[in-house]
Write a protein that holds these residues in place. Structure first.
Motif, PDB file in Angstrom:
ATOM      1  N   ASP A  45       0.834  -1.141  -0.156  1.00  0.00           N
ATOM      2  CA  ASP A  45       0.063   0.124  -0.033  1.00  0.00           C
ATOM      3  C   ASP A  45       0.828   1.119   0.052  1.00  0.00           C
ATOM      4  N   PRO A  46       0.714   2.126  -0.925  1.00  0.00           N
ATOM      5  CA  PRO A  46       1.678   3.275  -1.065  1.00  0.00           C
ATOM      6  C   PRO A  46       1.869   4.166   0.290  1.00  0.00           C
ATOM      7  N   ALA A  47       0.540   4.503   0.799  1.00  0.00           N
ATOM      8  CA  ALA A  47       0.515   5.407   2.146  1.00  0.00           C
ATOM      9  C   ALA A  47       1.358   4.530   2.943  1.00  0.00           C
ATOM     10  N   SER A  48       1.169   3.105   3.114  1.00  0.00           N
ATOM     11  CA  SER A  48       1.800   2.445   4.364  1.00  0.00           C
ATOM     12  C   SER A  48       3.330   2.293   4.074  1.00  0.00           C
ATOM     13  N   ILE A  96       8.829  -3.966  18.058  1.00  0.00           N
ATOM     14  CA  ILE A  96       8.319  -4.454  16.719  1.00  0.00           C
ATOM     15  C   ILE A  96       6.942  -3.633  16.366  1.00  0.00           C
ATOM     16  N   LEU A  97       6.975  -3.069  15.146  1.00  0.00           N
ATOM     17  CA  LEU A  97       5.869  -2.386  14.527  1.00  0.00           C
ATOM     18  C   LEU A  97       5.108  -3.166  13.416  1.00  0.00           C
ATOM     19  N   LEU A  98       3.988  -3.673  13.680  1.00  0.00           N
ATOM     20  CA  LEU A  98       3.214  -4.079  12.380  1.00  0.00           C
ATOM     21  C   LEU A  98       2.512  -2.915  11.989  1.00  0.00           C
ATOM     22  N   GLN A  99       2.654  -2.866  10.697  1.00  0.00           N
ATOM     23  CA  GLN A  99       1.988  -1.622   9.996  1.00  0.00           C
ATOM     24  C   GLN A  99       0.595  -1.962   9.558  1.00  0.00           C
ATOM     25  N   HIS A 100      -0.449  -1.132   9.905  1.00  0.00           N
ATOM     26  CA  HIS A 100      -1.630  -1.691   9.433  1.00  0.00           C
ATOM     27  C   HIS A 100      -2.208  -0.414   8.489  1.00  0.00           C
ATOM     28  N   MET A 102      -3.762  -4.340   7.135  1.00  0.00           N
ATOM     29  CA  MET A 102      -3.003  -5.540   6.548  1.00  0.00           C
ATOM     30  C   MET A 102      -3.886  -6.166   5.475  1.00  0.00           C
ATOM     31  N   GLY A 103      -4.852  -5.911   5.213  1.00  0.00           N
ATOM     32  CA  GLY A 103      -5.627  -6.615   4.087  1.00  0.00           C
ATOM     33  C   GLY A 103      -6.807  -7.578   4.951  1.00  0.00           C
ATOM     34  N   ALA A 104      -8.096  -7.473   4.348  1.00  0.00           N
ATOM     35  CA  ALA A 104      -9.161  -7.993   4.836  1.00  0.00           C
ATOM     36  C   ALA A 104      -9.333  -9.570   5.257  1.00  0.00           C
ATOM     37  N   HIS A 105      -8.371 -10.249   4.631  1.00  0.00           N
ATOM     38  CA  HIS A 105      -8.089 -11.714   5.005  1.00  0.00           C
ATOM     39  C   HIS A 105      -7.120 -12.043   5.905  1.00  0.00           C
ATOM     40  N   ILE A 106      -6.775 -10.849   6.673  1.00  0.00           N
ATOM     41  CA  ILE A 106      -5.796 -11.342   7.671  1.00  0.00           C
ATOM     42  C   ILE A 106      -6.576 -10.886   9.008  1.00  0.00           C
ATOM     43  N   ASP A 107      -6.447 -11.962   9.907  1.00  0.00           N
ATOM     44  CA  ASP A 107      -7.043 -11.743  11.239  1.00  0.00           C
ATOM     45  C   ASP A 107      -5.974 -10.560  11.961  1.00  0.00           C
ATOM     46  N   GLU A 108      -6.480  -9.261  11.999  1.00  0.00           N
ATOM     47  CA  GLU A 108      -5.410  -8.297  12.463  1.00  0.00           C
ATOM     48  C   GLU A 108      -5.165  -8.485  14.263  1.00  0.00           C
ATOM     49  N   ARG A 109      -6.138  -8.947  14.921  1.00  0.00           N
ATOM     50  CA  ARG A 109      -6.095  -8.932  16.262  1.00  0.00           C
ATOM     51  C   ARG A 109      -5.026 -10.188  16.727  1.00  0.00           C
ATOM     52  N   ALA A 110      -5.381 -11.226  15.844  1.00  0.00           N
ATOM     53  CA  ALA A 110      -4.416 -12.384  16.003  1.00  0.00           C
ATOM     54  C   ALA A 110      -2.961 -12.181  15.549  1.00  0.00           C
ATOM     55  N   ALA A 111      -2.905 -11.368  14.742  1.00  0.00           N
ATOM     56  CA  ALA A 111      -1.401 -10.815  14.374  1.00  0.00           C
ATOM     57  C   ALA A 111      -0.778 -10.032  15.488  1.00  0.00           C
ATOM     58  N   PHE A 112      -1.628  -8.929  16.001  1.00  0.00           N
ATOM     59  CA  PHE A 112      -1.007  -7.899  17.205  1.00  0.00           C
ATOM     60  C   PHE A 112      -0.575  -9.024  18.263  1.00  0.00           C
ATOM     61  N   GLU A 113      -1.502  -9.886  18.628  1.00  0.00           N
ATOM     62  CA  GLU A 113      -1.269 -10.606  19.776  1.00  0.00           C
ATOM     63  C   GLU A 113       0.126 -11.658  19.812  1.00  0.00           C
ATOM     64  N   ALA A 114       0.598 -11.866  18.478  1.00  0.00           N
ATOM     65  CA  ALA A 114       1.609 -12.478  18.480  1.00  0.00           C
ATOM     66  C   ALA A 114       2.910 -11.632  18.547  1.00  0.00           C
ATOM     67  N   ILE A 115       2.714 -10.435  19.084  1.00  0.00           N
ATOM     68  CA  ILE A 115       3.862  -9.620  19.292  1.00  0.00           C
ATOM     69  C   ILE A 115       4.046  -9.738  20.707  1.00  0.00           C
ATOM     70  N   ALA A 116       5.374  -9.872  21.438  1.00  0.00           N
ATOM     71  CA  ALA A 116       5.549 -10.024  22.589  1.00  0.00           C
ATOM     72  C   ALA A 116       5.206  -8.674  23.603  1.00  0.00           C
ATOM     73  N   PRO A 117       4.519  -8.738  24.584  1.00  0.00           N
ATOM     74  CA  PRO A 117       4.070  -7.536  25.145  1.00  0.00           C
ATOM     75  C   PRO A 117       5.262  -6.403  25.525  1.00  0.00           C
ATOM     76  N   GLU A 118       6.279  -7.357  25.947  1.00  0.00           N
ATOM     77  CA  GLU A 118       7.624  -6.178  26.181  1.00  0.00           C
ATOM     78  C   GLU A 118       8.294  -5.836  24.853  1.00  0.00           C
ATOM     79  N   LYS A 119       7.928  -6.178  23.744  1.00  0.00           N
ATOM     80  CA  LYS A 119       8.434  -5.480  22.466  1.00  0.00           C
ATOM     81  C   LYS A 119       7.392  -4.671  21.696  1.00  0.00           C
ATOM     82  N   ASP A 120       6.030  -4.492  22.472  1.00  0.00           N
ATOM     83  CA  ASP A 120       4.852  -4.031  21.650  1.00  0.00           C
ATOM     84  C   ASP A 120       5.129  -2.472  21.823  1.00  0.00           C
ATOM     85  N   VAL A 121       6.033  -1.949  21.141  1.00  0.00           N
ATOM     86  CA  VAL A 121       6.414  -0.214  21.308  1.00  0.00           C
ATOM     87  C   VAL A 121       5.293   0.508  20.617  1.00  0.00           C
ATOM     88  N   ASP A 122       4.311  -0.144  19.960  1.00  0.00           N
ATOM     89  CA  ASP A 122       3.333   0.611  19.322  1.00  0.00           C
ATOM     90  C   ASP A 122       1.925   0.678  20.252  1.00  0.00           C
TER      91      ASP A 122
END
Length: 282
Positions: A45-48, A96-100, A102-122
């Motif tokens: 995505d150009p903006a992302s 870790i920064l996951l840019q959003h 991400m596309g409708a086919h991706i479970d965004e919440r599941a992806a976010f929760e894969a980030i370790a809390p101690e590295k969730d700087v976003d």
């Protein structure tokens, strides 16, 4: 009535990044390890792409190493989760920064929760929202965190004030309201089903517009003397507030661009150095 004063997010963000750069240099000198922020982008995505590149450039200027992972648009939730779990387990990566989006086919919440809390700087995980809500050590969502820093810089004390947050997203509207509540504001959330939105906004001493609809909030909706935070960013550098009319009634207002946006990135970089400091025991 005189025009509102502008809340200069660019200048404040510059000072925060300069302080962050000093802390990063000191940490690197003491530990031999450079703080590292990993950015993950799904698709092109150009903006992302532009936004991630901007974050990488700002990271380098702040003395933070940057690792970029670019995945194809067809990436599955399972593959994305696997990538984020690998980065979470990598001791060389501190944030870790996951840019959003991400596309409708991706479970965004599941992806976010894969980030370790101690590295969730976003500040996007359940754990980060919980620690923020309870006032415990952790990471705040970057845009709401930047908003609070702006309020502090301009001596806006939310205590006892009526704050109206227009928007209820998990990483902007909801956490913004929780941070204001923690500072003793009386908070009202508004959204697409709010009856007579204008009437509710007119009661606000502090307005946070975070709904993603260009110029939804008009000057006539603003209580004279209110503080207006425009966290919207729409095509054409247009915010969620009709700036030209709102500036005539507010006491303080953020411009778009140059208000909330720079503060978001500054908060991200600051929290990356915070994360590295904790992980390195320094």
């Amino acid at each position: 009535m005189t025009q509102a004063r502008l809340m200069d997010g660019t200048a404040l963000a510059r000072r925060i990044v300069e302080d962050t750069a000093r802390r990063a240099a000191d940490l690197t000198a003491r530990t031999g390890t450079t703080p590292c922020l990993a950015t993950v982008l799904v698709g092109a995505d150009p903006a992302s792409v532009t936004y991630v590149r901007m974050k990488q450039n700002r990271s380098r200027k702040a003395g933070i190493a940057s690792r970029h992972v670019e995945l194809p648009a067809a990436t599955t939730t399972e593959d994305l989760v696997g990538t984020l779990e690998e980065l979470s387990a990598d001791p060389a990566v501190h944030g870790i920064l996951l840019q959003h989006p991400m596309g409708a086919h991706i479970d965004e919440r599941a992806a976010f929760e894969a980030i370790a809390p101690e590295k969730d700087v976003d500040g996007v995980t359940f754990a980060s929202f919980a620690t923020m809500s309870f006032g415990l050590p952790g990471f705040v969502s970057c845009t709401p965190g930047g908003i609070m820093r702006l309020l502090d810089a301009y001596d806006v004390d939310p205590s006892g004030k009526r704050a109206v947050v227009v928007g209820r997203s998990a990483i902007l509207g909801k956490p913004a309201g929780m941070l204001l509540l923690a500072r003793d504001a009386t908070v009202t959330y508004c959204h697409s089903r709010t009856t007579d939105l204008s009437a509710v906004v007119r009661e606000a001493d502090i307005v946070v517009a975070a709904v993603g609809r260009p110029q939804l909030i008009k000057g006539q909706d603003i209580k004279p003397g209110a503080v207006v935070i425009d966290a919207g960013y729409n095509p054409g550098n247009i915010g969620d507030v009709d700036f030209d009319s709102a500036v005539e009634r507010a006491s303080l207002i953020t411009p778009v661009p140059g208000g909330v946006g720079p503060m978001t990135i500054a908060t991200l970089l600051e929290q990356t150095v915070d994360a590295a400091t904790r992980q390195l025991g320094a």
